[in-house]
Scaffold this motif. Structure first.
Motif, PDB file in Angstrom:
ATOM      1  N   ASP A   1      25.818 -17.719   2.817  1.00 13.76           N
ATOM      2  CA  ASP A   1      24.439 -17.440   3.345  1.00 13.76           C
ATOM      3  C   ASP A   1      24.305 -16.110   2.463  1.00 13.76           C
ATOM      4  N   LYS A   2      24.827 -15.186   2.272  1.00 11.07           N
ATOM      5  CA  LYS A   2      24.661 -14.004   1.575  1.00 11.07           C
ATOM      6  C   LYS A   2      24.789 -14.850   0.289  1.00 11.07           C
ATOM      7  N   PHE A   3      25.288 -15.457  -1.204  1.00 11.79           N
ATOM      8  CA  PHE A   3      25.370 -15.862  -1.679  1.00 11.79           C
ATOM      9  C   PHE A   3      24.005 -16.962  -2.297  1.00 11.79           C
ATOM     10  N   ARG A   4      23.511 -17.751  -1.091  1.00 10.18           N
ATOM     11  CA  ARG A   4      22.365 -18.320  -1.188  1.00 10.18           C
ATOM     12  C   ARG A   4      20.610 -17.575  -1.419  1.00 10.18           C
ATOM     13  N   GLU A   5      20.977 -16.079  -0.486  1.00 12.55           N
ATOM     14  CA  GLU A   5      20.220 -15.231  -0.684  1.00 12.55           C
ATOM     15  C   GLU A   5      20.440 -14.584  -1.305  1.00 12.55           C
ATOM     16  N   THR A   6      21.325 -14.532  -2.471  1.00 14.13           N
ATOM     17  CA  THR A   6      20.782 -13.642  -3.444  1.00 14.13           C
ATOM     18  C   THR A   6      20.900 -15.097  -4.550  1.00 14.13           C
ATOM     19  N   VAL A   7      20.924 -16.356  -5.284  1.00 11.75           N
ATOM     20  CA  VAL A   7      20.365 -16.690  -5.667  1.00 11.75           C
ATOM     21  C   VAL A   7      18.541 -16.935  -5.850  1.00 11.75           C
TER      22      VAL A   7
ATOM     23  N   PRO B   1      17.090 -16.492 -29.399  1.00  9.53           N
ATOM     24  CA  PRO B   1      17.310 -17.821 -29.776  1.00  9.53           C
ATOM     25  C   PRO B   1      18.196 -18.434 -29.330  1.00  9.53           C
ATOM     26  N   LYS B   2      19.941 -17.133 -29.969  1.00 12.82           N
ATOM     27  CA  LYS B   2      20.595 -18.577 -29.340  1.00 12.82           C
ATOM     28  C   LYS B   2      22.239 -17.187 -28.699  1.00 12.82           C
ATOM     29  N   GLN B   3      21.149 -16.669 -27.790  1.00 17.14           N
ATOM     30  CA  GLN B   3      21.429 -16.475 -26.947  1.00 17.14           C
ATOM     31  C   GLN B   3      20.764 -17.209 -25.007  1.00 17.14           C
ATOM     32  N   THR B   4      21.303 -17.355 -24.405  1.00 17.25           N
ATOM     33  CA  THR B   4      21.600 -18.052 -22.040  1.00 17.25           C
ATOM     34  C   THR B   4      20.858 -17.102 -21.825  1.00 17.25           C
ATOM     35  N   LYS B   5      20.514 -17.410 -20.829  1.00 17.71           N
ATOM     36  CA  LYS B   5      19.981 -16.677 -19.267  1.00 17.71           C
ATOM     37  C   LYS B   5      21.146 -16.529 -19.248  1.00 17.71           C
ATOM     38  N   LYS B   6      21.614 -14.788 -18.881  1.00 16.23           N
ATOM     39  CA  LYS B   6      22.168 -14.788 -17.944  1.00 16.23           C
ATOM     40  C   LYS B   6      22.720 -14.539 -16.328  1.00 16.23           C
ATOM     41  N   ILE B   7      23.386 -14.819 -15.634  1.00 19.69           N
ATOM     42  CA  ILE B   7      23.251 -14.800 -13.996  1.00 19.69           C
ATOM     43  C   ILE B   7      24.417 -13.771 -13.671  1.00 19.69           C
ATOM     44  N   LYS B   8      24.001 -13.727 -12.451  1.00 20.57           N
ATOM     45  CA  LYS B   8      25.455 -12.856 -12.102  1.00 20.57           C
ATOM     46  C   LYS B   8      24.901 -13.484  -9.778  1.00 20.57           C
ATOM     47  N   PRO B   9      25.821 -14.157  -9.820  1.00 17.94           N
ATOM     48  CA  PRO B   9      25.584 -14.445  -8.177  1.00 17.94           C
ATOM     49  C   PRO B   9      26.196 -13.742  -7.416  1.00 17.94           C
ATOM     50  N   LEU B  10      27.214 -13.542  -7.353  1.00 17.36           N
ATOM     51  CA  LEU B  10      28.548 -12.488  -7.099  1.00 17.36           C
ATOM     52  C   LEU B  10      27.868 -10.738  -6.596  1.00 17.36           C
ATOM     53  N   VAL B  11      26.884 -10.837  -7.513  1.00 15.20           N
ATOM     54  CA  VAL B  11      26.797  -9.105  -7.592  1.00 15.20           C
ATOM     55  C   VAL B  11      26.169  -8.419  -6.382  1.00 15.20           C
ATOM     56  N   ARG B  12      26.114  -8.868  -5.490  1.00 15.27           N
ATOM     57  CA  ARG B  12      26.190  -9.155  -3.953  1.00 15.27           C
ATOM     58  C   ARG B  12      27.096  -9.048  -3.000  1.00 15.27           C
ATOM     59  N   LEU B  13      28.217  -9.061  -3.463  1.00 14.77           N
ATOM     60  CA  LEU B  13      29.314  -9.514  -2.611  1.00 14.77           C
ATOM     61  C   LEU B  13      30.887  -8.675  -3.230  1.00 14.77           C
ATOM     62  N   SER B  14      32.066  -8.134  -2.865  1.00 19.92           N
ATOM     63  CA  SER B  14      33.052  -7.191  -3.061  1.00 19.92           C
ATOM     64  C   SER B  14      33.976  -8.321  -3.693  1.00 19.92           C
ATOM     65  N   GLU B  15      35.040  -7.564  -4.257  1.00  9.22           N
ATOM     66  CA  GLU B  15      36.058  -8.298  -5.414  1.00  9.22           C
ATOM     67  C   GLU B  15      36.934  -8.820  -3.645  1.00  9.22           C
ATOM     68  N   PHE B  16      36.622  -7.502  -2.805  1.00 13.04           N
ATOM     69  CA  PHE B  16      37.786  -7.965  -1.486  1.00 13.04           C
ATOM     70  C   PHE B  16      37.297  -9.750  -0.590  1.00 13.04           C
TER      71      PHE B  16
ATOM     72  N   ALA C   1      35.518 -18.540  -6.887  1.00 13.50           N
ATOM     73  CA  ALA C   1      34.630 -17.954  -5.825  1.00 13.50           C
ATOM     74  C   ALA C   1      32.902 -18.400  -6.033  1.00 13.50           C
ATOM     75  N   LEU C   2      32.488 -18.139  -7.069  1.00 12.60           N
ATOM     76  CA  LEU C   2      31.389 -17.981  -7.512  1.00 12.60           C
ATOM     77  C   LEU C   2      31.486 -20.286  -7.863  1.00 12.60           C
ATOM     78  N   LEU C   3      32.524 -20.905  -8.574  1.00 15.39           N
ATOM     79  CA  LEU C   3      32.283 -22.175  -8.644  1.00 15.39           C
ATOM     80  C   LEU C   3      31.828 -23.048  -7.409  1.00 15.39           C
TER      81      LEU C   3
END
Ligand code: AMP
Ligand code: ZN
Length: 305
Positions: A35-41, A195-210, A65-67
């Protein structure tokens, strides 16, 4: 008496979540995580559901976990897993094997780039001025090659497994170093500046390492059991963060919120990003005439002559 899950009130609780307010049973934890993952995206409008999305997978718990969460939450998404085998003895082949199993499990196309086939390994840096600080050139190499692989694959967006602890600790390190332009680049969505860079995203930014670790355990994700022989047990920024947050379970989360809501908008208005040039050697973005990647590779090649 076991503690009961704060959500279903039926099963025994096992894991507490980052804010420290909930203790959940495995099934409710998986639901909470996704849920938190979807909310962040959705909150940061990270990608379109019909997009072909590249995911940088290392063989560790976070990118695993991301994939897996991407596959479960967006079953129709076209996923391209990108992996770099860094040629670290006793470690990199083990990571690649986990990534292969993970891509198979999550029905993702997989591309692997082995640096050995480019005539160097990360271990070669042990013999250069970097000696026991191999993580520094390794980071440069990973960033460059991920951009290269994403560009070659024709994807517009690249997701990485950076988690809450990563982002807040890098944020503190960058803040103390006074590098305000770099601080802005920790945003959860970073548009390309070249032009040679892609957009970068961090979908786990609101989830902790634990939380990533518990999700990986509960969903049985293949993940590495070896640690990188070059990586320090705890990086400096992480140590500062652990000390600051002692006894305050919501500390990391609150710091991130404050950073994203209050600090970033001011910095974006007030601090201009340094201009990006094009590397005269490889054609990728660089702040100088020759990029950091080409310079690091030169160091290793020079040793061999
Ligand atoms: P790190 O820089 O090791 O903290 O990793 C940050 C993120 O970079 C991970 O979550 C992955 O998404 C990505 N990453 C790290 N190592 C690799 C690798 N060998 N191949 C592909 N992606 C990687
Ligand atoms: Zn270059």
């Amino acid at each position: 008496m076991p503690i009961i899950c704060s959500r279903c009130r039926g099963a025994p609780a096992e894991a507490s979540v980052a804010s420290g307010r909930l203790r959940l049973c495995p099934d409710c934890f998986i639901e909470y995580f996704e849920d938190k993952f979807r909310e962040t995206v959705e909150r940061f409008r990270m990608f379109r559901p019909d997009e072909r999305l590249a995911v940088a997978v290392s063989g560790g718990k976070d990118s695993g976990a991301l994939l897996h969460a991407l596959r479960r939450v967006y079953p129709d998404l076209e996923l391209l897993a990108l992996h770099i085998n860094l040629g670290i003895k006793g470690y990199s082949d083990h990571c690649e094997e986990k990534v292969r199993r993970l891509a198979d499990m999550d029905d993702a196309e997989l591309r692997v780039l082995r640096v050995k086939e480019m005539s160097f390994t990360v271990d070669d840096f042990l013999k250069t001025i970097y000696r026991n600080r191999v993580c520094s050139p390794c980071g440069v190499i990973k960033r460059h090659l991920l951009d290269f692989m994403a560009l070659e694959s024709g994807v517009k967006t690249l997701a990485t497994g950076h988690n809450l602890d990563d982002v807040v600790s890098i944020m503190l390190e960058t803040f103390f170093a006074g590098d305000l332009a770099q601080l802005v680049r920790l945003k959860p969505v970073l548009p390309p500046r070249h032009p040679k860079q892609t957009k970068k995203i961090k979908p786990l930014v609101r989830l902790s390492e634990f939380e990533d670790y518990m999700y990986a355990l509960y969903t049985d994700i293949p993940m590495r059991s070896e640690n990188c022989p070059h990586s320090p047990s705890m990086k400096k920024g992480r140590e500062v963060l652990e000390n600051l947050g002692k006894g305050h379970p919501g500390f990391k989360y609150q710091t991130l919120s404050l950073f994203l809501k209050k600090l970033i908008p001011i910095l974006e208005r007030e601090i201009s990003q340094p201009e990006l040039k094009t590397c005269g050697r490889c054609g990728f973005p660089s702040s100088e005439d020759i990029c950091a990647f080409c310079k690091r590779i030169d160091l290793v090649k020079r040793r061999e002559q």
